[in-house]
Design a protein around this motif. Structure first.
Motif, PDB file in Angstrom:
ATOM      1  N   ALA A 185       6.728 -12.489 -10.750  1.00 21.28           N
ATOM      2  CA  ALA A 185       5.514 -12.290 -10.152  1.00 21.28           C
ATOM      3  C   ALA A 185       4.381 -11.965 -10.996  1.00 21.28           C
ATOM      4  N   GLN A 186       3.154 -12.358 -10.637  1.00 23.05           N
ATOM      5  CA  GLN A 186       1.700 -12.036 -11.061  1.00 23.05           C
ATOM      6  C   GLN A 186       1.519 -10.753 -10.350  1.00 23.05           C
ATOM      7  N   VAL A 187       1.416  -9.515 -11.047  1.00 25.60           N
ATOM      8  CA  VAL A 187       1.414  -8.125 -10.559  1.00 25.60           C
ATOM      9  C   VAL A 187      -0.213  -7.534 -10.645  1.00 25.60           C
ATOM     10  N   HIS A 188      -0.920  -7.331  -9.714  1.00 24.02           N
ATOM     11  CA  HIS A 188      -2.201  -6.821  -9.850  1.00 24.02           C
ATOM     12  C   HIS A 188      -1.991  -5.422  -9.327  1.00 24.02           C
ATOM     13  N   VAL A 189      -2.620  -4.482 -10.186  1.00 22.15           N
ATOM     14  CA  VAL A 189      -2.564  -2.968  -9.561  1.00 22.15           C
ATOM     15  C   VAL A 189      -4.006  -2.571  -9.364  1.00 22.15           C
ATOM     16  N   HIS A 190      -4.035  -1.819  -8.247  1.00 18.13           N
ATOM     17  CA  HIS A 190      -5.337  -1.311  -7.526  1.00 18.13           C
ATOM     18  C   HIS A 190      -5.353   0.267  -7.237  1.00 18.13           C
ATOM     19  N   THR A 248      -2.966   8.416  -8.905  1.00 19.49           N
ATOM     20  CA  THR A 248      -2.973   7.901 -10.364  1.00 19.49           C
ATOM     21  C   THR A 248      -1.425   7.914 -11.000  1.00 19.49           C
ATOM     22  N   ASP A 249      -0.969   8.912 -10.660  1.00 18.90           N
ATOM     23  CA  ASP A 249       0.521   9.038 -11.411  1.00 18.90           C
ATOM     24  C   ASP A 249       1.678   8.006 -10.750  1.00 18.90           C
ATOM     25  N   MET A 250       1.136   7.272  -9.504  1.00 23.28           N
ATOM     26  CA  MET A 250       2.180   6.259  -9.048  1.00 23.28           C
ATOM     27  C   MET A 250       1.881   4.867  -9.746  1.00 23.28           C
ATOM     28  N   PHE A 306       0.897  -1.060   0.049  1.00 23.39           N
ATOM     29  CA  PHE A 306       0.123   0.075  -0.052  1.00 23.39           C
ATOM     30  C   PHE A 306       0.955   1.151  -0.038  1.00 23.39           C
ATOM     31  N   GLY A 307       1.160   1.797  -1.204  1.00 22.48           N
ATOM     32  CA  GLY A 307       1.850   3.082  -1.223  1.00 22.48           C
ATOM     33  C   GLY A 307       2.979   2.751  -2.258  1.00 22.48           C
ATOM     34  N   VAL A 308       2.997   3.310  -3.566  1.00 30.01           N
ATOM     35  CA  VAL A 308       4.037   2.637  -4.431  1.00 30.01           C
ATOM     36  C   VAL A 308       4.817   4.011  -4.759  1.00 30.01           C
TER      37      VAL A 308
END
Length: 272
Positions: free
Chosen positions: A158-163, A142-144, A115-117
């Protein structure tokens, strides 16, 4: 699942976060129903593909289901003699040859949610993406999460999931699979506090880590107790500071390596 390939079956089990076993005909001597390389995927409730049917396949499925969900991740070889002099559990196969079958466990991979990219979060994602796991990236900004910024993860194992959760990032917690390890490192202390509270209220999570100083944690701990109503045992589930204590560098990449190493150690402990 008709007309599927073994690779699609493996992918489907992974997406469902279900364990399985990949069964492969490793060697063939003489006549046998299938050539070396034939594959079968076995799950708890189904099997896809074929290694030749008959006793070979039935015994392999039985053994695979015995292995599913155990703590033994090691592959296993099974030998079969295909002649009418061998007493088999599931009938006679008298092709005249001999077959060796390899059983490879397909465990449920670890899952991690960052949580927090920001600077540290992205560096941590880069390290964790090199491992076989499900990686969730959650941010309100959004810009992250632009394709350009996340392009460094394009070759991820890894399988990456973006939220993207612009208002309530804690809602993403409800979407995570049981056992997911949560790391809280947003740009906003208020957001961190809300996430820490929500994580403690979410059943079935794995470890919970919070980035920050001792002063930050002191304030959070008091709020979690007084405003959140959490007892000491619940609050103690949150680990802070995160990472290896002996690594004290403050650069984002250094912090990321430290946190990733500590998390990998947690994975190892969970497998023992």
């Amino acid at each position: 699942m008709p007309d599927t390939t073994w690779l699609a079956a493996v992918a489907r089990l992974r997406a469902r976060r279900e364990p399985g076993v990949l069964v492969t005909v490793a060697t063939v001597r003489g006549h046998a129903p299938r050539r070396a390389g034939a594959k079968l995927v076995v799950g708890r409730a189904g099997a896809w593909g074929s290694i030749g049917g008959g006793n070979i396949e039935a015994v392999a499925i039985d053994r695979a289901r015995e292995r599913i969900g155990t703590d033994d991740p090691e592959p296993e070889l099974m030998d079969f003699a295909l002649n009418d002099k061998v007493t088999n559990r599931h009938g006679v196969q008298c092709c005249g040859g001999a077959v060796t079958v390899l059983l490879e466990p397909l465990p449920v991979v670890p899952a991690v949610a960052i949580f927090g990219v920001g600077h540290v979060g992205l560096e941590l994602a880069r390290v964790l993406a090199r491992h076989s796991l499900d990686l969730h990236l959650v941010d309100t900004r959004t810009d992250m999460l632009t394709d350009e910024r996340l392009d460094v993860l394009a070759d991820a194992v890894a399988q990456v999931h973006v939220h993207h959760n612009p208002l309530l990032p804690e809602e993403a917690l409800a979407e995570l699979a049981p056992g997911t390890h949560v790391l809280i490192m947003t740009h906003d202390h208020a957001e961190d506090a809300a996430l820490a509270d929500a994580a403690l209220r979410t059943t079935g999570l794995g470890s919970i880590g919070l980035i920050g100083s001792a002063a930050k944690w002191s304030r959070f701990r008091q709020r979690l107790a007084t405003e959140g109503g959490h007892d000491d045992a619940a609050i103690d589930r949150i680990k802070t500071p995160i990472g290896l204590s002996e690594i004290t560098g403050k650069e984002p990449a250094t912090i990321a390596v430290s946190v990733a190493a500590d998390l990998l150690r947690t994975f190892e402990a969970g497998r023992r």
